[in-house]
Design an enzyme around this catalytic site. Structure first.
Site, mmCIF file in Angstrom:
data_model
loop_
_atom_site.group_PDB
_atom_site.id
_atom_site.type_symbol
_atom_site.label_atom_id
_atom_site.label_comp_id
_atom_site.label_asym_id
_atom_site.label_seq_id
_atom_site.Cartn_x
_atom_site.Cartn_y
_atom_site.Cartn_z
ATOM 1 C CG HIS A 111 -0.420 -0.224 2.497
ATOM 2 N ND1 HIS A 111 -0.239 0.820 3.359
ATOM 3 C CD2 HIS A 111 0.066 -1.324 3.135
ATOM 4 C CE1 HIS A 111 0.303 0.374 4.480
ATOM 5 N NE2 HIS A 111 0.507 -0.922 4.372
ATOM 6 C CB ALA A 112 0.112 4.832 0.282
#
Lengths: 166, 85
Positions: B15-16
């Site tokens: 994810h980010a």
């Protein structure tokens, strides 16, 4: 020739510097340069919109993070709340898919702020330029903003073509 | 060229935050760094590219690193993988 452009606030709320984000990785600028916005405390939900014209590059499975390649070459990350990946999508209703073209102000996602707060997570939303090396200048606005209307950041991009010849 | 494979153990995949931390590590080196997951390839220095791999827990990532500082880059990336994904 450098060009000046702007990023719109992605929601109604209070614009703040990244360093005020309650998360070290975002606050130190490790993931990129940019700003953050805190939604209004009395808002139960919020529509998050695109800060600029461009193409959606990714929509996170958990619906909490959107990346956008802007028409002028910026790579943007809009990350709704902090650690919201752990909510597995429950507070988020995505309105776009990877590959979609969007205009500045177009809705990306509807976020249930109450559900984020109920999980005891911050709702503050960083907007990061993850390729800040293409910027020659970045100035940020602070304070109250209207989503999709207020310019949160103004910037210039360096002339990449010219650099590429060397 | 240096290569290694790392299997993601983080429940949320790339994810980010981990994408950003991997890219940040990769950017410190001059070597070309590509990351393969299934049939997709990403520039290891670009957060957006790493996120677009759509890599999930249990997926194997293959790193290919080529350049003057490839040994240092491989060591640093493997360490970052262990910390963030």
């Amino acid at each position: 020739m450098a060009t000046q452009n702007e990023l719109l606030a992605p929601m109604d709320g209070l614009l703040m510097p990244l360093r005020e984000v309650p998360d070290e990785v975002f606050a130190t600028g490790m993931l990129g340069d940019g700003f953050a916005i805190a939604p209004r405390e009395d808002a139960a939900s919020v529509t998050v919109c695109a800060p600029a014209d461009g193409q959606i590059e990714t929509v996170a499975d958990a619906g909490h993070a959107y990346t956008l390649h802007t028409d002028d070459g910026l790579e943007l990350l809009v990350h709704i709340g902090i650690d919201t990946v752990t909510l597995k999508g429950a507070p988020f209703r995505s309105l776009v898919s990877a590959g979609d073209r969007v205009r500045a102000g177009d809705a990306l996602v509807r976020a249930d702020l109450g559900a984020i707060r109920a999980a005891d997570l911050p709702t503050v939303t960083p907007v990061l330029i993850t390729n800040p090396e293409i910027l020659s200048d970045l100035s940020l606005a602070l304070g109250e903003a209207e989503g999709g209307v207020t310019a949160a950041a103004r910037y210039r991009t360096a002339n990449r073509e010219k650099k590429g010849r060397f | 060229m240096r290569e290694f494979t790392y299997t993601i153990t983080d429940a949320h995949g790339i994810h980010a935050r981990p994408a950003g931390l991997l890219a940040e590590t990769a950017k410190r080196f001059s070597s070309a760094i590509s990351v393969l997951c299934g049939d997709r390839t990403a520039d290891g220095k670009r957060l957006l590219a790493l996120m677009s791999l759509g890599a999930r827990c249990g997926d194997a990532l293959s790193f290919r690193i080529e350049g003057a500082d490839e040994d240092e880059a491989a060591d640093a990336l493997l360490r970052t993988c262990g910390e963030v994904i």
